[in-house]
Structure formats: C-alpha cells, structure tokens
Design an enzyme around this catalytic site. Sequence first.
Site, PDB file in Angstrom:
ATOM      1  N   GLU A  99      45.253  45.189  37.715  1.00 38.47           N
ATOM      2  CA  GLU A  99      44.905  46.619  37.597  1.00 38.47           C
ATOM      3  C   GLU A  99      43.423  46.796  37.264  1.00 38.47           C
ATOM      4  OE1 GLU A  99      48.304  47.529  34.896  1.00 38.47           O
ATOM      5  OE2 GLU A  99      48.568  49.198  36.303  1.00 38.47           O
ATOM      6  N   GLU A 113      55.348  43.854  37.316  1.00 38.11           N
ATOM      7  CA  GLU A 113      55.981  44.732  36.315  1.00 38.11           C
ATOM      8  C   GLU A 113      57.434  45.061  36.640  1.00 38.11           C
ATOM      9  OE1 GLU A 113      52.905  44.909  37.288  1.00 38.11           O
ATOM     10  OE2 GLU A 113      51.586  45.446  35.620  1.00 38.11           O
TER      11      GLU A 113
END
Length: 718
Positions: free
Chosen positions: A115, A137
């Site tokens: 990210e 995730e």
Amino acid sequence: MFRWEADGDGIVTLTMDDPTASANTMSAKWGEDFAETLKRLEAEKDSITGVVLTSAKKTFFAGGNLDDLVKYTKADAQKVFDQSQEIKGLLRRLETLGKPVVSAINGAALGGGLEIALATHHRIALDAKGSKIGLPEVTLGLLPGGGGVVRVVRLLGLADGLMNVLLQGQQRAPKAALEAGLVHEVVDTPDELISRAKQWVKDNPGAVQPWDEKGYKIPGGTPSTPKFAANLPAFPANLRKQLKNAPMPAPYLIMDAAVEGSQVDIDNAAKIESRYFAELACGQVSTNMTRAFFFDLQAINKGASRPDGYEKHSARKVVVLGAGMMGAGIAYSCAMAGLEVVLKDVALANAEKGKDYSKKILDKAVSRGKSTQEKADEVLARITPTEKPEDAAGADLVIEAVFESPDLKKKVFNEILPHLAPDAVLGSNTSTLPITDLATGVDRPEDFVGLHFFSPVDKMPLLEIIKGEKTSDATLAKAIDIALQIKKTPIVVSDSRGFFTSRVIGTFINEAVAMLGEGAAPSSIEQAGSQAGYPAPPLQLMDELTLTLPQHIREETRKGVEAAGGTWVGHPSDAIVDRMVELGRKGRSSGAGFYEYDESGKRTRLWPGLSEEFGAAQGDLPFEDMQERMLFAEALETVKCFDEGVLHTIADANIGSIMGIGYPAWTGGVAQYIDGYPGGLPGFVERARILAKAYGDRFQPPASLVEKAEKGQSLRGE
Ligand code: NAI
C-alpha cells in the site's frame, strides 16, 4: 525510522529502518516519523529533485501491526477508522508532493508494504529470492485499509483489481507482480535497484499518479458506465456462489469498498475503505483468521513443536514403499524438493505407473508455463521406479504407503531395513493403524514415526506427524525438518486411533449421517455443511471416503475400548452406515452411496431412497442446529484429543483442522472456534449443554472445558 540521504542531484533516498524490530511495520512511532519526514520533504521541496523510498531490512515493509489487530472489539471501531484515515492522509501527501517518488522494493512488500508502494509514482522490485508482493488481507478476513482498495481499483480497474488482486490475496514473486501490473520494473541487483530508481526520478520530473491526471477515468469503467453497469449484478452473485454463502464478510466488504469507492473522488473513496476496514478489523472473523493464518501458521513453520537440542536435519535419499495413489504423490513432493527418490512397488510396472503420476503433473505445469521442460526433466530424473529392495541402498528416509494392513507394513519395512543408512527415519503413511503397534514390527522403534499425508498429496499442504510411544525426540525433530524440507506444514500429535485429523473429521460426518435418521432433508444437510463453510458437504465427503472406512475404524476402536475394560458407546449414525453398506451403497467407488452416479462415475443426485430407508426428509431440523452440530462435534472431539494428550498445541489443532480436514477457515480452526464463539468459552459451554439436551450426551462439554470456562480462561489459555 526514516534515514535521509540527499545526493548531488538533489535526490533524497529515504531508507526505512526501525531500530527496535527486524522488520518495518506500521507502528505508532513509524507514523510519527513518517509525518516528520513528510514535513521536511514539503519544507525543502524546492531543493529536492525527487524521492527514492527503500528499506534497510530484508523485507521492504511488513505491513500493519497484527498483535494489536487481534485484540480489537466493536468498541474500537472509531479508533481504527481514525488510524486508517491518518495513515492514508500521509500517503496522499507523499503522492501529491509535486516531486517524483519511486519505491525501490528491496524485499517482500505485503499488505501495508504494498500500500505504501502504491502511493508512489513508480515501483521497481528487486528479484530477491523468496520476495513476495501482494495484498493478502482477504486471507486474514480483512481488507487493505491503507488505500490498497482505492489505488488498486484506480490502477487496474474494478474487474481486474477485484478478481486478480483484492479478492484472491495472492502473494506474487516480483516477476509475477510485474505481469499483474502491480510493479513497473523488476531488476536483478540491489545496485541496479537504486540506480534505476534515481534515473527514473531524473527522467520524470513532473510525475503524478494516473488518477491525479486531468481527465483520468478508472480503466474498464465504473457502475455509472452503462456497459459496466450491466455486468455489475453478476459480481456479488458470483462471489456468493464461490463462497457457498459461508459467513466470510471480507470478500463482500472488499467488493463494496471497491464498487462504492469507484463512484466518488479519491478522498471519499478512502473514507469508505476505512469504514469497511474498521468493521472487519473489529469483527470476530478477522481475529479468528489472523490468529490461525498468521500467528499459528508462523509458529508451526518455525517448528514450535520441535524438541530442542537437535541439529537441523535434511533428508537426501528417500524410499517410498508402495506406488499407489499416496505413494505416487509423496514421490512427487519429495522429488520437487530435491530429494533422490526410490519408488518401490511389488512389480516394476506398478512403480513406473506411480512415476507417471509425477510426469502428468509436470507436463501440465510446463504446458501452462508454470515450469520449464528442463526443470520438469530434472525432477523426473530424481525418481527411480523399482521392485528391488537393494535399490534403497544408503537411503536416510523411508515413507511407507502400501495397503492398510499391519502385517504387510511390517513385512515391507523388514525387507528394506538391511539396505538403509543406520539411522534412517522410518515413516509410515498409515491413516488408521496405531503407530506404536506398527513400530513393534521393526527392531528400531525409536526411529519409527507416523507421517500422515493427505490426498491429493501434491495439493494438500498438511503433514500430520505422529509420535508413537517409543518414537525418540531425535526422530521427531528430524521428521519436522523433513516436512518443512518437502514444503509441507507439519503438526505433531501423539498416537491414537485415527490420530487427530481422522478422528475429528469422523465426528463431522457421523453427525450429518445421524440427521438423516432424524428426518432432515438430505439436501438441507448438505447445504448446512456448505453454508457453515465446509469445502465439501458431509454426505458427498462420506461417499468419497467410502462408507466401509468408518465401519472399520469403529470396529477397531470398539475392540480397543472393550479391551481396556471400557464401555463402548455407539453413535446414532452407525445403523445408517451399516444399512447403506448392506445395500451395496458404499460410496462413489462402488458406484452408489448417499448419491447416485452415472456410468462415468459422475455424481448425479442424492439417492431418493434415503427417505424411505431412513425417514429422511420427513421432518425438519432447525438449520442453525444442523450447522452447529457439525462444528461442535468436531470441536468437542478436539477437546478430548487435548485431554487425552493426543494434541499438544492450539496451533496444531487450528492449522491441522483447516488444512487437513476442511474445518471452515472463517472459524480460525477448531480450537479458535471455541474461543471465538459468541460469549467466548462460557458461551460455547452453554450452547454445548443445550445441544446435549436436544440431541444427545455426546454434546456434553468435557470437564476440562467447563473448568476453564468457570475460571474465566480461554482454551488458548489466555
Ligand atoms: P493404493 O491401493 O493406491 O496403493 C497401495 C500400493 O502399495 C499399490 O500400488 C500396491 O501395489 C503397493 N504394494 C502392495 N504391496 C506392496 C509391497 N509388498 N511392496 C511394495 N508395494 C506394495 O493405496 P493408497 O490409497 O495409496 O494408500 C496407501 C496407504 O496410505 C494406506 O496405508 C492408507 O491407509 C494410507 N493413506 C491413504 C490416504 C488416502 O486418501 N487414500 C490418505 C492418507 C493415508
């Protein structure tokens, strides 16, 4: 945390290096230092040409702090939302600095690591060994809450971003990440990494993110584009089908965050993402999955159950006895890991057929571009099919996988023993025979150990290692090392009929079969299993395993219990299984079972005779009870395995149940299911008592569990 080095060209290299840890994570201190660094970048902007972001650690960045995450409850939702927004605010400032920013990804960039990189204008990855890039995730019941959803959708488009990255959670090697469009370049050396990054900065002084360019549109369209809107309803429908309605919130909320976020500007999309992230992070499923797939798995892969004080071992030459379904798969896994493999069967033709199994898998991998012909040939060349025991000369490992007969197993071991290295590990892949008994057949019982693989061996990651009464700690340590060497996930259990996995899965199937006799509709039973999250519904699974198997295990267990002076208590499913076998409906291999099969062996429908024979579909059972009876039966048997000393760690129970026998992943495994049950352990005990009252004493919670509940402990001992 951020080392600042400016060169003569005005390029600032920021090297992330948390002095307190082996990897960089999104700790509070990291956030503070990142904010400070940004302030300086903004202040000194006029003298800066651009920024290269890299790390001094083996990994680029390890992501969020999962220790904190598993403790969050609903009450923390606002705090989690605020934290997520804060980090995203910083990343947004970095990408809108007005100067080119490049990530020089020197090692793994997973979750938060990717990210951060996605918030830079250009991503160059070093092709380091074992380096992985991705957003895993979803596999922890979460969504990427650091801008991952927002940026992946804007980078790759909604369909591609969701299907190839966000909903799969793959961890890709750098070259595969390049192919998926997650990074822009891959280089071979650390020097090249930095020099390429600096060159890019010089070549792209006006770099901006694609989504900050004028007239930018999300690739492939959004729900407001008519063509895309027509396809949109298929998304959630496909997802439901894929997940079979199992209670896994993360994929749905990832999809919602992506779709809703694609219709607003990036700042509002970030807020939507944070809101869903907080919802998931503070829910029970992400706690369950993070505990299992991060902490428990890590403990197991570090050899948590390995006895101390033994040098690390690696096997060199293995003899696989029996080239049937299991032996062939074991030979493949060992050869893939670089071991020399002697594949022995009674006749050379059988052994050759076993080797062909590897050839088929390798041919497929080559044709799909997943391997090269050269690599496939190397692997195949390591497997020597034979019928001669003397070909085992000097082997330091045996894995026996002949028919399930104690006498035959003893015979094949003794035939091979004179040819082995003196301290060779003697492993048996038996699925039902006690290891302690089998070990009496060889003169080195301390070297004897159960190595229980799962079918199909090349796909199933678990290896259940069974310690017999005489298995030495040295052998156990070697067995764990060998498991990791051949890329399996080892759990360690003590001897018991059916060990841990077969014993526990049996209770799931028994419960489902018993429901037939209580009037439940067979299709409802199957649906209850699927919706509880089991990968295969119970009656279908029973047909695959063959109905004579539980019969045989039951008979042997009964004998054992009675020989020990105990009283044998049957199960309501016994009569149904016996009658099915009597009718010749033994399962798929016999062409008939709970299901009907056509001539090609394809399952066609549930057998309508179940109603007449057993009274199925003539009554009704509460759907929730059906689901919980399956989940509870396995959980309660697991507690018995702890009580009897068969299981030793929570991690073994959780990982063994998910990876070996298909216990639903959302639960975090069969032990975590108990701790994560609404109301915790006391809630579980209370519900077990209710089920016992309604369906039989087998649901009574064991005394050890009641005691823990009363003391306010969890099964995990917290
Ligand atoms: P299989 O019937 O496919 O293969 C057995 C092989 O052993 C045959 O190729 C046979 O020719 C060979 N064999 C028989 N006598 C031999 C001898 N004297 N020397 C060398 N080879 C000999 O059986 P499968 O399914 O591969 O099972 C093997 C073992 O693995 C059994 O103990 C079984 O309980 C266990 N197991 C099976 C699982 C399964 O899903 N099928 C799962 C885990 C364990």
